[in-house]
Design an enzyme around this catalytic site. Sequence first.
Site, PDB file in Angstrom:
ATOM      1  N   THR A 180       0.914  -1.373  -0.031  1.00  0.00           N
ATOM      2  CA  THR A 180      -0.021  -0.065   0.077  1.00  0.00           C
ATOM      3  C   THR A 180       0.738   1.211   0.054  1.00  0.00           C
ATOM      4  OG1 THR A 180      -1.820  -1.211   1.103  1.00  0.00           O
ATOM      5  CG2 THR A 180      -1.480   1.292   1.496  1.00  0.00           C
TER       6      THR A 180
ATOM      7  N   ASP B 269      -8.586  -1.151   5.752  1.00  0.00           N
ATOM      8  CA  ASP B 269      -8.531   0.077   6.304  1.00  0.00           C
ATOM      9  C   ASP B 269      -8.158   1.370   5.511  1.00  0.00           C
ATOM     10  OD1 ASP B 269      -5.997  -1.153   5.943  1.00  0.00           O
ATOM     11  OD2 ASP B 269      -4.955   0.577   6.985  1.00  0.00           O
TER      12      ASP B 269
ATOM     13  N   GLY C 150      -0.395  -2.171   6.421  1.00  0.00           N
ATOM     14  CA  GLY C 150      -0.370  -3.457   7.169  1.00  0.00           C
ATOM     15  C   GLY C 150      -1.601  -4.162   7.268  1.00  0.00           C
TER      16      GLY C 150
ATOM     17  N   GLY D 132      -4.709  -4.782   7.482  1.00  0.00           N
ATOM     18  CA  GLY D 132      -5.807  -3.764   7.372  1.00  0.00           C
ATOM     19  C   GLY D 132      -6.909  -4.042   8.466  1.00  0.00           C
TER      20      GLY D 132
END
Length: 317
Positions: free
Chosen positions: A180, A211, A232, A234
């Site tokens: 991400t 997230d 990370g 989520g």
Amino acid sequence: MNKAVIAIHGGAGAITRSQLSAEKEQQYIQALSAIIEAGQAILEAGGSALDAVTEAVRLLEENPLFNAGIGAVFTHAGTHELDACVMDGNTLNAGAVAGVSHIRNPILAARAVLEHSPHVLLISEGAETFAQQHGLEPVSSEIFSTEERWEQLQRARENHQTVLDHSSHEPLDPDHKFGTVGAVALDKFGNLAAATSTGGMTNKLPGRVGDSPIVGAGCYANNANVAVSCTGTGEVFMRTLAAYDIAALMEYGGLSLHQATERVIMEKLPALNGVGGAIAIDNEGNVALPFNSEGMYRGYGYAGDAPSVGIYRDQER
Ligand code: ASP
């Protein structure tokens, strides 16, 4: 007047020197440095933090090294579903899109939601129609596909796993751990902004949202204290409202940027098996880039200074 600053990340994970070839490492360092410089140029010219983070994330989406936009991971169904969010710490306005497959730069769609709609989060076809109405050309989702991501999906399917790019236990080729992306910035007018964009997790169920597009989970900005972008696992960042938790610890608990980010990333997330990191800038221009994984593609640059970039744990952060 503040010293303007931008920080970016390209995902956190099991990234060690032995796993990353020198050539690949250079590609990452160069990409991160160039994108920080692009953000710095906007801030140095008097541009807003909101513009700087939007452009930095757009450039990260364009780069196939990172799991956002071009180079996004595949869902279990072999499709791409992208999520993005942008937040303006000055107004607390936010815009986000989730589960989009036909928008080249999801962060620009998120920005359009922020600017041109009364809503915060639009999903799938509705988000795509809205983006098109605001000048973003629809694209075939094939433009996001890369050979590496397809191979990742096949391995994840064989292992019946939903795989985070950065899981240290995942069976994937370590050369292919990408993540991400995100950016946070403080402009010289004292405004903070944050942006996050992702392809999500390899082999995720179609319809799964992480997230990254959720305000307060993977993205948050408030001029009163801090701008945060996370990467990370989520689901754990959602359950802990990780980005907002950092802001709340500063606002209500009186913690410093460093204390608040360490508490969330090094204590609260690991307690729930959450792996990853965050980039954060407070309203005085302090920068924190903590992660509890082996590494995180990351860097920052104050206006007028050379960018500082790191990948592994032992590098300056
Ligand atoms: N947090 C993202 C998600 O769960 C994944 C990542 O950071 O790579 O969708």
